[in-house]
Design a protein around this motif. Sequence first.
Motif, mmCIF file in Angstrom:
data_model
loop_
_atom_site.group_PDB
_atom_site.id
_atom_site.type_symbol
_atom_site.label_atom_id
_atom_site.label_comp_id
_atom_site.label_asym_id
_atom_site.label_seq_id
_atom_site.Cartn_x
_atom_site.Cartn_y
_atom_site.Cartn_z
ATOM 1 N N GLU A 1 -36.223 37.184 67.380
ATOM 2 C CA GLU A 1 -35.337 38.026 66.568
ATOM 3 C C GLU A 1 -33.876 37.740 66.903
ATOM 4 N N LYS A 2 -33.608 36.479 67.123
ATOM 5 C CA LYS A 2 -32.268 36.059 67.520
ATOM 6 C C LYS A 2 -32.046 34.639 67.006
ATOM 7 N N TRP A 3 -31.055 34.467 66.123
ATOM 8 C CA TRP A 3 -30.815 33.152 65.544
ATOM 9 C C TRP A 3 -30.367 32.150 66.607
ATOM 10 N N ASP A 4 -29.505 32.572 67.492
ATOM 11 C CA ASP A 4 -28.965 31.634 68.486
ATOM 12 C C ASP A 4 -29.780 31.670 69.791
ATOM 13 N N HIS A 5 -31.086 31.541 69.642
ATOM 14 C CA HIS A 5 -31.969 31.492 70.812
ATOM 15 C C HIS A 5 -31.842 30.161 71.543
ATOM 16 N N ALA A 6 -31.191 29.191 70.945
ATOM 17 C CA ALA A 6 -30.919 27.886 71.559
ATOM 18 C C ALA A 6 -29.510 27.479 71.160
ATOM 19 N N ASP A 7 -28.987 26.463 71.818
ATOM 20 C CA ASP A 7 -27.633 26.014 71.503
ATOM 21 C C ASP A 7 -27.577 25.032 70.339
ATOM 22 N N ALA A 8 -28.735 24.446 69.990
ATOM 23 C CA ALA A 8 -28.767 23.490 68.884
ATOM 24 C C ALA A 8 -30.187 23.391 68.342
ATOM 25 N N VAL A 9 -30.291 22.882 67.126
ATOM 26 C CA VAL A 9 -31.594 22.652 66.503
ATOM 27 C C VAL A 9 -32.045 21.257 66.946
ATOM 28 N N ALA A 10 -32.381 21.180 68.215
ATOM 29 C CA ALA A 10 -32.781 19.910 68.813
ATOM 30 C C ALA A 10 -33.760 20.183 69.944
ATOM 31 N N LEU A 11 -34.872 19.475 69.906
ATOM 32 C CA LEU A 11 -35.885 19.565 70.945
ATOM 33 C C LEU A 11 -35.631 18.451 71.957
ATOM 34 N N ARG A 12 -35.516 18.842 73.214
ATOM 35 C CA ARG A 12 -35.202 17.868 74.265
ATOM 36 C C ARG A 12 -36.455 17.605 75.105
ATOM 37 N N GLY A 13 -36.732 16.316 75.287
ATOM 38 C CA GLY A 13 -37.854 15.918 76.123
ATOM 39 C C GLY A 13 -37.446 15.834 77.582
ATOM 40 N N PRO A 14 -38.412 15.588 78.479
ATOM 41 C CA PRO A 14 -38.113 15.544 79.909
ATOM 42 C C PRO A 14 -37.176 14.401 80.296
ATOM 43 N N ASP A 15 -37.106 13.362 79.462
ATOM 44 C CA ASP A 15 -36.225 12.226 79.756
ATOM 45 C C ASP A 15 -34.843 12.371 79.119
ATOM 46 N N GLY A 16 -34.608 13.485 78.428
ATOM 47 C CA GLY A 16 -33.310 13.731 77.815
ATOM 48 C C GLY A 16 -33.198 13.315 76.364
ATOM 49 N N ASP A 17 -34.228 12.670 75.813
ATOM 50 C CA ASP A 17 -34.210 12.288 74.403
ATOM 51 C C ASP A 17 -34.378 13.523 73.523
ATOM 52 N N PHE A 18 -33.962 13.391 72.258
ATOM 53 C CA PHE A 18 -34.036 14.501 71.310
ATOM 54 C C PHE A 18 -34.867 14.129 70.094
ATOM 55 N N ASN A 19 -35.703 15.064 69.673
ATOM 56 C CA ASN A 19 -36.393 15.013 68.378
ATOM 57 C C ASN A 19 -37.123 13.706 68.083
ATOM 58 N N THR A 20 -37.649 13.049 69.098
ATOM 59 C CA THR A 20 -38.458 11.851 68.842
ATOM 60 C C THR A 20 -39.806 12.292 68.285
ATOM 61 N N PRO A 21 -40.534 11.396 67.643
ATOM 62 C CA PRO A 21 -41.864 11.776 67.132
ATOM 63 C C PRO A 21 -42.774 12.339 68.229
ATOM 64 N N GLU A 22 -42.693 11.776 69.428
ATOM 65 C CA GLU A 22 -43.525 12.245 70.533
ATOM 66 C C GLU A 22 -43.121 13.660 70.968
ATOM 67 N N ILE A 23 -41.835 13.907 71.043
ATOM 68 C CA ILE A 23 -41.334 15.229 71.426
ATOM 69 C C ILE A 23 -41.748 16.276 70.394
ATOM 70 N N ILE A 24 -41.589 15.935 69.124
ATOM 71 C CA ILE A 24 -41.954 16.873 68.054
ATOM 72 C C ILE A 24 -43.455 17.156 68.083
ATOM 73 N N ALA A 25 -44.276 16.117 68.288
ATOM 74 C CA ALA A 25 -45.727 16.299 68.344
ATOM 75 C C ALA A 25 -46.114 17.210 69.508
ATOM 76 N N GLU A 26 -45.511 16.989 70.674
ATOM 77 C CA GLU A 26 -45.812 17.828 71.831
ATOM 78 C C GLU A 26 -45.360 19.272 71.590
ATOM 79 N N ALA A 27 -44.212 19.431 70.957
ATOM 80 C CA ALA A 27 -43.718 20.778 70.664
ATOM 81 C C ALA A 27 -44.672 21.494 69.708
ATOM 82 N N TYR A 28 -45.147 20.810 68.671
ATOM 83 C CA TYR A 28 -46.080 21.444 67.741
ATOM 84 C C TYR A 28 -47.373 21.842 68.446
ATOM 85 N N SER A 29 -47.862 20.984 69.305
ATOM 86 C CA SER A 29 -49.069 21.301 70.056
ATOM 87 C C SER A 29 -48.868 22.577 70.886
#
Length: 142
Positions: A81-109
């Motif tokens: 119930e909070k729009w700014d629950h994160a600083d950006a619309v970007a999913l960060r993986g453990p290696d610092g990459d953003f929004n890669t197919p692997e990161i998105i797949a893991e997030a969906y899981s």
Amino acid sequence: MSCEYWWSKADENAAPPREAKRPDLSDSRVVMEGIECLLKMKGNKHPAKFRGAISLEVSQIFTNTTADVAALYYISYLFHEKWDHADAVALRGPDGDFNTPEIIAEAYSSYEKWFEEVKEIGLPKAREMKVDPLKHSQIRWY
């Protein structure tokens, strides 16, 4: 409420149904239906309806955000119930990459497992417990 309404919140190419009324987000059933619909956007690579930094303190540029990432962001908005629950619309993986197919797949899981838990315990209790949608992953919102 149809899924088209919810999809139009995350997908730049999706239009809301003509007679779409604003949903009552205080109704847990409505929120749960919205989350279920948004989870169906897995793999939707259309441009996101919204993207980039949410916080004014973020100067990094995030390009090519897809609708499936925006859908997860919107799910978190519905849950927290909070729009700014994160600083950006970007999913960060453990290696610092953003929004890669692997990161998105893991997030969906992780979100899918989380949603099963929320359905089991109920939305109000899950909110009270602050159950993290990404707890089953090494992914975090920016």
